[in-house]
Each structure stands twice: as structure tokens, then as C-alpha cells.
Design a protein around this motif. Structure first.
Motif, PDB file in Angstrom:
ATOM      1  N   LEU A   6      45.101  31.934  41.250  1.00  0.00           N
ATOM      2  CA  LEU A   6      46.508  31.594  41.476  1.00  0.00           C
ATOM      3  C   LEU A   6      46.897  32.050  42.876  1.00  0.00           C
ATOM      4  O   LEU A   6      46.630  33.180  43.272  1.00  0.00           O
ATOM      5  CB  LEU A   6      47.403  32.268  40.437  1.00  0.00           C
ATOM      6  N   LEU A   7      47.531  31.163  43.596  1.00  0.00           N
ATOM      7  CA  LEU A   7      47.925  31.451  44.969  1.00  0.00           C
ATOM      8  C   LEU A   7      49.394  31.093  45.146  1.00  0.00           C
ATOM      9  O   LEU A   7      49.798  29.979  44.830  1.00  0.00           O
ATOM     10  CB  LEU A   7      47.059  30.614  45.927  1.00  0.00           C
ATOM     11  N   ARG A  32      50.336  31.309  59.989  1.00  0.00           N
ATOM     12  CA  ARG A  32      49.232  32.170  60.445  1.00  0.00           C
ATOM     13  C   ARG A  32      48.522  32.828  59.266  1.00  0.00           C
ATOM     14  O   ARG A  32      47.286  32.863  59.212  1.00  0.00           O
ATOM     15  CB  ARG A  32      49.752  33.239  61.406  1.00  0.00           C
ATOM     16  N   ASP A  33      49.297  33.347  58.307  1.00  0.00           N
ATOM     17  CA  ASP A  33      48.700  34.000  57.141  1.00  0.00           C
ATOM     18  C   ASP A  33      47.891  33.016  56.297  1.00  0.00           C
ATOM     19  O   ASP A  33      46.845  33.376  55.758  1.00  0.00           O
ATOM     20  CB  ASP A  33      49.778  34.651  56.272  1.00  0.00           C
ATOM     21  N   SER A  34      48.361  31.782  56.195  1.00  0.00           N
ATOM     22  CA  SER A  34      47.625  30.764  55.430  1.00  0.00           C
ATOM     23  C   SER A  34      46.264  30.499  56.065  1.00  0.00           C
ATOM     24  O   SER A  34      45.254  30.359  55.377  1.00  0.00           O
ATOM     25  CB  SER A  34      48.422  29.460  55.362  1.00  0.00           C
ATOM     26  N   GLN A  35      46.246  30.438  57.391  1.00  0.00           N
ATOM     27  CA  GLN A  35      44.989  30.231  58.121  1.00  0.00           C
ATOM     28  C   GLN A  35      44.029  31.389  57.851  1.00  0.00           C
ATOM     29  O   GLN A  35      42.856  31.172  57.548  1.00  0.00           O
ATOM     30  CB  GLN A  35      45.274  30.116  59.622  1.00  0.00           C
ATOM     31  N   LEU A  36      44.528  32.607  57.939  1.00  0.00           N
ATOM     32  CA  LEU A  36      43.690  33.785  57.686  1.00  0.00           C
ATOM     33  C   LEU A  36      43.177  33.803  56.253  1.00  0.00           C
ATOM     34  O   LEU A  36      42.010  34.134  56.005  1.00  0.00           O
ATOM     35  CB  LEU A  36      44.476  35.069  57.983  1.00  0.00           C
ATOM     36  N   LEU A  41      38.893  33.506  52.093  1.00  0.00           N
ATOM     37  CA  LEU A  41      38.495  33.156  50.725  1.00  0.00           C
ATOM     38  C   LEU A  41      37.012  32.836  50.666  1.00  0.00           C
ATOM     39  O   LEU A  41      36.529  32.013  51.438  1.00  0.00           O
ATOM     40  CB  LEU A  41      39.292  31.950  50.219  1.00  0.00           C
ATOM     41  N   ALA A  42      36.340  33.459  49.749  1.00  0.00           N
ATOM     42  CA  ALA A  42      34.893  33.255  49.630  1.00  0.00           C
ATOM     43  C   ALA A  42      34.542  32.616  48.290  1.00  0.00           C
ATOM     44  O   ALA A  42      33.485  32.884  47.739  1.00  0.00           O
ATOM     45  CB  ALA A  42      34.173  34.584  49.800  1.00  0.00           C
ATOM     46  N   ILE A  43      35.430  31.782  47.764  1.00  0.00           N
ATOM     47  CA  ILE A  43      35.166  31.118  46.493  1.00  0.00           C
ATOM     48  C   ILE A  43      35.221  29.611  46.694  1.00  0.00           C
ATOM     49  O   ILE A  43      35.827  29.113  47.642  1.00  0.00           O
ATOM     50  CB  ILE A  43      36.165  31.543  45.388  1.00  0.00           C
ATOM     51  N   GLU A  44      34.557  28.902  45.809  1.00  0.00           N
ATOM     52  CA  GLU A  44      34.580  27.444  45.843  1.00  0.00           C
ATOM     53  C   GLU A  44      35.565  26.941  44.801  1.00  0.00           C
ATOM     54  O   GLU A  44      35.786  27.594  43.784  1.00  0.00           O
ATOM     55  CB  GLU A  44      33.179  26.888  45.569  1.00  0.00           C
ATOM     56  N   PHE A  45      36.130  25.793  45.043  1.00  0.00           N
ATOM     57  CA  PHE A  45      37.118  25.220  44.142  1.00  0.00           C
ATOM     58  C   PHE A  45      36.632  23.881  43.608  1.00  0.00           C
ATOM     59  O   PHE A  45      36.235  23.020  44.379  1.00  0.00           O
ATOM     60  CB  PHE A  45      38.451  25.006  44.879  1.00  0.00           C
ATOM     61  N   ASP A  46      36.678  23.726  42.284  1.00  0.00           N
ATOM     62  CA  ASP A  46      36.380  22.436  41.665  1.00  0.00           C
ATOM     63  C   ASP A  46      37.593  21.525  41.735  1.00  0.00           C
ATOM     64  O   ASP A  46      37.473  20.314  41.904  1.00  0.00           O
ATOM     65  CB  ASP A  46      35.978  22.609  40.195  1.00  0.00           C
ATOM     66  N   ALA A  47      38.766  22.109  41.587  1.00  0.00           N
ATOM     67  CA  ALA A  47      40.019  21.359  41.610  1.00  0.00           C
ATOM     68  C   ALA A  47      41.123  22.278  42.117  1.00  0.00           C
ATOM     69  O   ALA A  47      41.063  23.497  41.937  1.00  0.00           O
ATOM     70  CB  ALA A  47      40.368  20.861  40.214  1.00  0.00           C
ATOM     71  N   ILE A  48      42.123  21.672  42.753  1.00  0.00           N
ATOM     72  CA  ILE A  48      43.257  22.426  43.272  1.00  0.00           C
ATOM     73  C   ILE A  48      44.525  21.710  42.837  1.00  0.00           C
ATOM     74  O   ILE A  48      44.655  20.496  43.024  1.00  0.00           O
ATOM     75  CB  ILE A  48      43.195  22.527  44.809  1.00  0.00           C
ATOM     76  N   HIS A  49      45.439  22.462  42.255  1.00  0.00           N
ATOM     77  CA  HIS A  49      46.723  21.917  41.810  1.00  0.00           C
ATOM     78  C   HIS A  49      47.811  22.675  42.541  1.00  0.00           C
ATOM     79  O   HIS A  49      47.789  23.906  42.595  1.00  0.00           O
ATOM     80  CB  HIS A  49      46.884  22.078  40.297  1.00  0.00           C
ATOM     81  N   ALA A  50      48.771  21.939  43.089  1.00  0.00           N
ATOM     82  CA  ALA A  50      49.834  22.576  43.860  1.00  0.00           C
ATOM     83  C   ALA A  50      51.179  21.931  43.568  1.00  0.00           C
ATOM     84  O   ALA A  50      51.253  20.742  43.237  1.00  0.00           O
ATOM     85  CB  ALA A  50      49.536  22.478  45.350  1.00  0.00           C
ATOM     86  N   SER A  51      52.214  22.716  43.735  1.00  0.00           N
ATOM     87  CA  SER A  51      53.586  22.231  43.649  1.00  0.00           C
ATOM     88  C   SER A  51      53.826  21.214  44.772  1.00  0.00           C
ATOM     89  O   SER A  51      53.154  21.238  45.807  1.00  0.00           O
ATOM     90  CB  SER A  51      54.540  23.410  43.820  1.00  0.00           C
ATOM     91  N   THR A  52      54.819  20.385  44.581  1.00  0.00           N
ATOM     92  CA  THR A  52      55.206  19.432  45.623  1.00  0.00           C
ATOM     93  C   THR A  52      56.144  20.044  46.655  1.00  0.00           C
ATOM     94  O   THR A  52      56.495  19.385  47.632  1.00  0.00           O
ATOM     95  CB  THR A  52      55.885  18.197  44.997  1.00  0.00           C
ATOM     96  N   ALA A  53      56.556  21.294  46.465  1.00  0.00           N
ATOM     97  CA  ALA A  53      57.441  21.956  47.427  1.00  0.00           C
ATOM     98  C   ALA A  53      56.773  21.972  48.807  1.00  0.00           C
ATOM     99  O   ALA A  53      55.562  22.186  48.919  1.00  0.00           O
ATOM    100  CB  ALA A  53      57.762  23.384  46.983  1.00  0.00           C
ATOM    101  N   VAL A  54      57.559  21.771  49.837  1.00  0.00           N
ATOM    102  CA  VAL A  54      57.032  21.693  51.201  1.00  0.00           C
ATOM    103  C   VAL A  54      56.235  22.938  51.563  1.00  0.00           C
ATOM    104  O   VAL A  54      55.129  22.844  52.111  1.00  0.00           O
ATOM    105  CB  VAL A  54      58.179  21.445  52.209  1.00  0.00           C
ATOM    106  N   THR A  59      51.092  25.462  52.738  1.00  0.00           N
ATOM    107  CA  THR A  59      50.161  26.576  52.510  1.00  0.00           C
ATOM    108  C   THR A  59      48.799  26.059  52.082  1.00  0.00           C
ATOM    109  O   THR A  59      47.772  26.410  52.686  1.00  0.00           O
ATOM    110  CB  THR A  59      50.707  27.547  51.439  1.00  0.00           C
ATOM    111  N   ILE A  60      48.768  25.212  51.064  1.00  0.00           N
ATOM    112  CA  ILE A  60      47.473  24.769  50.544  1.00  0.00           C
ATOM    113  C   ILE A  60      46.755  23.867  51.529  1.00  0.00           C
ATOM    114  O   ILE A  60      45.525  23.903  51.639  1.00  0.00           O
ATOM    115  CB  ILE A  60      47.603  24.128  49.134  1.00  0.00           C
ATOM    116  N   SER A  61      47.490  23.079  52.297  1.00  0.00           N
ATOM    117  CA  SER A  61      46.858  22.224  53.307  1.00  0.00           C
ATOM    118  C   SER A  61      46.161  23.052  54.378  1.00  0.00           C
ATOM    119  O   SER A  61      45.042  22.748  54.778  1.00  0.00           O
ATOM    120  CB  SER A  61      47.888  21.306  53.955  1.00  0.00           C
TER     121      SER A  61
END
Length: 84
Positions: A6-7, A32-36, A41-54, A59-61
Motif C-alpha cells: 500500500l502506497l 522529488r520524494d516520488s522519484q526517490l 523500491l526493490a519489489i516487482e509488481f504484478d498489478a497496480i491499482h490507484a485512485s483517480t485523484a491527481v 505519484t504512481i506515474s
């Protein structure tokens, strides 16, 4: 075994008082924090779900770009904004 990560969105800006909560962007610090975070992050993601909030989408992009993740893994869902 599957893992759930969860992020929360990065630091958002309150500089635009005329914007609704859903449209609030990230502050410079949040970008800047999102880039860092994406680089750390040292994990792989099978799927990513995110809110539509800007701020959540920004952040996730940034995290996904920093990780070199396929944009096809992202599903944006309005229900994740309020959890109604």
C-alpha cells in the motif's frame, strides 16, 4: 505467495485553493520524494491499482517511470479515492 503493498500519495500542494480535493497536485517535494521512492523500491509488481485523484496519479506515474514499470500494469479506479 502474493504480497500487498500500500502506497499513499506523496506530499500534495494546497497552493491552489480554487481546486477541489480530487484535483490537488503534488508539491515539488512530493514529486522529488516520488522519484526517490521509485528508485528505492526493490519489489516487482504484478498489478497496480490507484485512485483517480491527481496527486495519486502523479505519484504512481513518477514511481512507475523511475522503476521502469509497464504502464499497462496500472488500473485507475474512482472507488479508491473515497473507499465508499
Amino acid at each position: 505467495m502474493k504480497e500487498l503493498c500500500l502506497l499513499r500519495h506523496a506530499k500534495s500542494s494546497w497552493d491552489y485553493r480554487d481546486l477541489g480535493d480530487h484535483e490537488r497536485p503534488l508539491k515539488g517535494r512530493g514529486r522529488r520524494d516520488s522519484q526517490l521512492l521509485g528508485q528505492a523500491l526493490a519489489i516487482e509488481f504484478d498489478a497496480i491499482h490507484a485512485s483517480t485523484a491527481v496527486r495519486a496519479q502523479s505519484t504512481i506515474s513518477i514511481v512507475m517511470k523511475a522503476r521502469g514499470l509497464d504502464p499497462e500494469k496500472l488500473t485507475s479506479t474512482e472507488d479508491l479515492y473515497t473507499f465508499d
